[in-house]
Design a protein around this motif. Structure first.
Motif, PDB file in Angstrom:
ATOM      1  N   SER A  36      65.830  45.835 -12.892  1.00  0.00           N
ATOM      2  CA  SER A  36      64.472  45.340 -12.714  1.00  0.00           C
ATOM      3  C   SER A  36      64.529  43.874 -12.313  1.00  0.00           C
ATOM      4  O   SER A  36      65.359  43.122 -12.797  1.00  0.00           O
ATOM      5  CB  SER A  36      63.644  45.499 -13.995  1.00  0.00           C
ATOM      6  OG  SER A  36      64.193  44.729 -15.023  1.00  0.00           O
ATOM      7  N   VAL A  37      63.647  43.477 -11.411  1.00  0.00           N
ATOM      8  CA  VAL A  37      63.563  42.098 -10.976  1.00  0.00           C
ATOM      9  C   VAL A  37      62.444  41.448 -11.769  1.00  0.00           C
ATOM     10  O   VAL A  37      61.310  41.918 -11.752  1.00  0.00           O
ATOM     11  CB  VAL A  37      63.267  42.010  -9.468  1.00  0.00           C
ATOM     12  CG1 VAL A  37      63.070  40.571  -9.044  1.00  0.00           C
ATOM     13  CG2 VAL A  37      64.381  42.666  -8.676  1.00  0.00           C
ATOM     14  N   GLN A  38      62.767  40.397 -12.489  1.00  0.00           N
ATOM     15  CA  GLN A  38      61.760  39.704 -13.267  1.00  0.00           C
ATOM     16  C   GLN A  38      61.038  38.722 -12.357  1.00  0.00           C
ATOM     17  O   GLN A  38      61.643  37.819 -11.795  1.00  0.00           O
ATOM     18  CB  GLN A  38      62.397  38.955 -14.434  1.00  0.00           C
ATOM     19  CG  GLN A  38      61.392  38.210 -15.268  1.00  0.00           C
ATOM     20  CD  GLN A  38      62.043  37.493 -16.427  1.00  0.00           C
ATOM     21  OE1 GLN A  38      63.211  37.689 -16.703  1.00  0.00           O
ATOM     22  NE2 GLN A  38      61.295  36.659 -17.099  1.00  0.00           N
ATOM     23  N   VAL A  39      59.754  38.907 -12.164  1.00  0.00           N
ATOM     24  CA  VAL A  39      58.955  37.996 -11.365  1.00  0.00           C
ATOM     25  C   VAL A  39      58.466  36.893 -12.290  1.00  0.00           C
ATOM     26  O   VAL A  39      57.829  37.151 -13.298  1.00  0.00           O
ATOM     27  CB  VAL A  39      57.758  38.722 -10.705  1.00  0.00           C
ATOM     28  CG1 VAL A  39      56.884  37.737  -9.967  1.00  0.00           C
ATOM     29  CG2 VAL A  39      58.255  39.818  -9.789  1.00  0.00           C
ATOM     30  N   THR A  40      58.817  35.666 -11.950  1.00  0.00           N
ATOM     31  CA  THR A  40      58.401  34.527 -12.751  1.00  0.00           C
ATOM     32  C   THR A  40      57.059  34.039 -12.245  1.00  0.00           C
ATOM     33  O   THR A  40      56.926  33.687 -11.083  1.00  0.00           O
ATOM     34  CB  THR A  40      59.445  33.396 -12.654  1.00  0.00           C
ATOM     35  OG1 THR A  40      60.699  33.895 -13.080  1.00  0.00           O
ATOM     36  CG2 THR A  40      59.059  32.208 -13.504  1.00  0.00           C
ATOM     37  N   GLN A  75      68.168  31.345 -11.392  1.00  0.00           N
ATOM     38  CA  GLN A  75      67.290  32.257 -10.667  1.00  0.00           C
ATOM     39  C   GLN A  75      67.773  32.418  -9.227  1.00  0.00           C
ATOM     40  O   GLN A  75      68.336  31.503  -8.644  1.00  0.00           O
ATOM     41  CB  GLN A  75      65.857  31.737 -10.686  1.00  0.00           C
ATOM     42  CG  GLN A  75      65.290  31.565 -12.083  1.00  0.00           C
ATOM     43  CD  GLN A  75      65.201  32.887 -12.825  1.00  0.00           C
ATOM     44  OE1 GLN A  75      64.493  33.792 -12.427  1.00  0.00           O
ATOM     45  NE2 GLN A  75      65.925  33.002 -13.916  1.00  0.00           N
ATOM     46  N   ASP A  78      66.336  35.665  -3.733  1.00  0.00           N
ATOM     47  CA  ASP A  78      65.861  36.944  -3.209  1.00  0.00           C
ATOM     48  C   ASP A  78      64.836  37.632  -4.107  1.00  0.00           C
ATOM     49  O   ASP A  78      64.384  38.721  -3.812  1.00  0.00           O
ATOM     50  CB  ASP A  78      67.027  37.877  -2.881  1.00  0.00           C
ATOM     51  CG  ASP A  78      67.916  38.167  -4.073  1.00  0.00           C
ATOM     52  OD1 ASP A  78      67.647  37.643  -5.168  1.00  0.00           O
ATOM     53  OD2 ASP A  78      68.895  38.910  -3.904  1.00  0.00           O
ATOM     54  N   SER A  79      64.432  36.983  -5.188  1.00  0.00           N
ATOM     55  CA  SER A  79      63.328  37.482  -6.008  1.00  0.00           C
ATOM     56  C   SER A  79      62.055  36.787  -5.544  1.00  0.00           C
ATOM     57  O   SER A  79      62.098  35.763  -4.882  1.00  0.00           O
ATOM     58  CB  SER A  79      63.571  37.172  -7.484  1.00  0.00           C
ATOM     59  OG  SER A  79      64.707  37.858  -7.951  1.00  0.00           O
ATOM     60  N   GLU A  80      60.905  37.350  -5.900  1.00  0.00           N
ATOM     61  CA  GLU A  80      59.632  36.744  -5.537  1.00  0.00           C
ATOM     62  C   GLU A  80      59.046  36.064  -6.766  1.00  0.00           C
ATOM     63  O   GLU A  80      59.006  36.641  -7.844  1.00  0.00           O
ATOM     64  CB  GLU A  80      58.677  37.818  -5.024  1.00  0.00           C
ATOM     65  CG  GLU A  80      57.390  37.269  -4.467  1.00  0.00           C
ATOM     66  CD  GLU A  80      56.536  38.372  -3.869  1.00  0.00           C
ATOM     67  OE1 GLU A  80      55.564  38.787  -4.535  1.00  0.00           O
ATOM     68  OE2 GLU A  80      56.855  38.816  -2.749  1.00  0.00           O
ATOM     69  N   TYR A  81      58.603  34.829  -6.585  1.00  0.00           N
ATOM     70  CA  TYR A  81      58.027  34.045  -7.675  1.00  0.00           C
ATOM     71  C   TYR A  81      56.579  33.720  -7.332  1.00  0.00           C
ATOM     72  O   TYR A  81      56.213  33.647  -6.165  1.00  0.00           O
ATOM     73  CB  TYR A  81      58.842  32.765  -7.880  1.00  0.00           C
ATOM     74  CG  TYR A  81      60.293  33.061  -8.153  1.00  0.00           C
ATOM     75  CD1 TYR A  81      60.721  33.398  -9.433  1.00  0.00           C
ATOM     76  CD2 TYR A  81      61.226  33.062  -7.133  1.00  0.00           C
ATOM     77  CE1 TYR A  81      62.049  33.708  -9.684  1.00  0.00           C
ATOM     78  CE2 TYR A  81      62.563  33.362  -7.372  1.00  0.00           C
ATOM     79  CZ  TYR A  81      62.961  33.693  -8.648  1.00  0.00           C
ATOM     80  OH  TYR A  81      64.279  34.005  -8.897  1.00  0.00           O
TER      81      TYR A  81
END
Length: 188
Positions: A36-40, A75, A78-81
């Motif tokens: 799972s990608v944790q969106v901050t 962090q 490649d994740s979305e914040y």
């Protein structure tokens, strides 16, 4: 050909490593149901937000309430914040600064923020070779209304990059009349 099967558990993820005993690379397969990608999400209402390159990854410094500052390191780009503002009907003088992005492109969602600075800082400042994909959601305003004459609402330093997309909007004008940029650009 795959000869052995090993199971590893880094953190709470499950991986299966298929070992190539004939000398090639091993293949690691992650159980997709456990990744799972944790969106901050950060609330600009509480204070300034700073995103910097730190040890090859990203470091976020922001406030979780009016008095509690939080720093999160390690962090990935490649994740979305997301940056939002819980009371966006009232302009805040808190700013967003992005300095370096660890050799990647930061995906940053701007969701209903209303910034009006009274200092010589740009409401959004992108520096040190940072690459930013700014994803607009809702209505956003970045207004620079200080007595300074040459600070843009969104500052993009030389060698830094900004790409703006999304279904929202952003007004980068200032309170100096029709020209909106007066002596400075809305984005520059």
């Amino acid at each position: 050909s795959a000869i052995g099967l090993n199971c590893n558990s880094p953190g709470n993820l499950t991986a299966q490593t298929i070992v190539n005993k004939s000398g090639g690379n091993n293949l690691i397969m992650w159980d997709k149901s456990e990744v799972s990608v944790q969106v901050t999400t950060m609330d600009l209402s509480y204070g300034d937000i700073s995103i910097t390159e730190y040890a090859g990854k990203l470091k976020f410094t922001y406030y979780t309430d009016a008095q509690t500052q939080k720093t999160v390191t390690g962090q990935l780009c490649d994740s979305e914040y997301e940056i939002m503002q819980s009371n966006s009907t009232t302009a805040t003088d808190h700013t967003i600064s992005i300095s370096g992005t660890a050799s990647g492109t930061l995906k940053l969602k701007l969701n209903g923020v209303n910034i009006s600075t009274s200092t010589d800082r740009s409401p959004i400042d992108i520096t040190d070779n940072a690459k930013v994909d700014l994803i607009l959601c809702g209505t956003n305003m970045t207004v620079y209304n200080s007595n300074g004459l040459d600070t843009p609402s969104i500052h993009v330093a030389p060698l830094s990059e900004l790409d703006i997309e999304g279904t929202g909007s952003i007004d980068t004008g200032n309170n100096r009349g029709i020209s909106k940029g007066y002596y400075s650009a809305g984005i520059g």
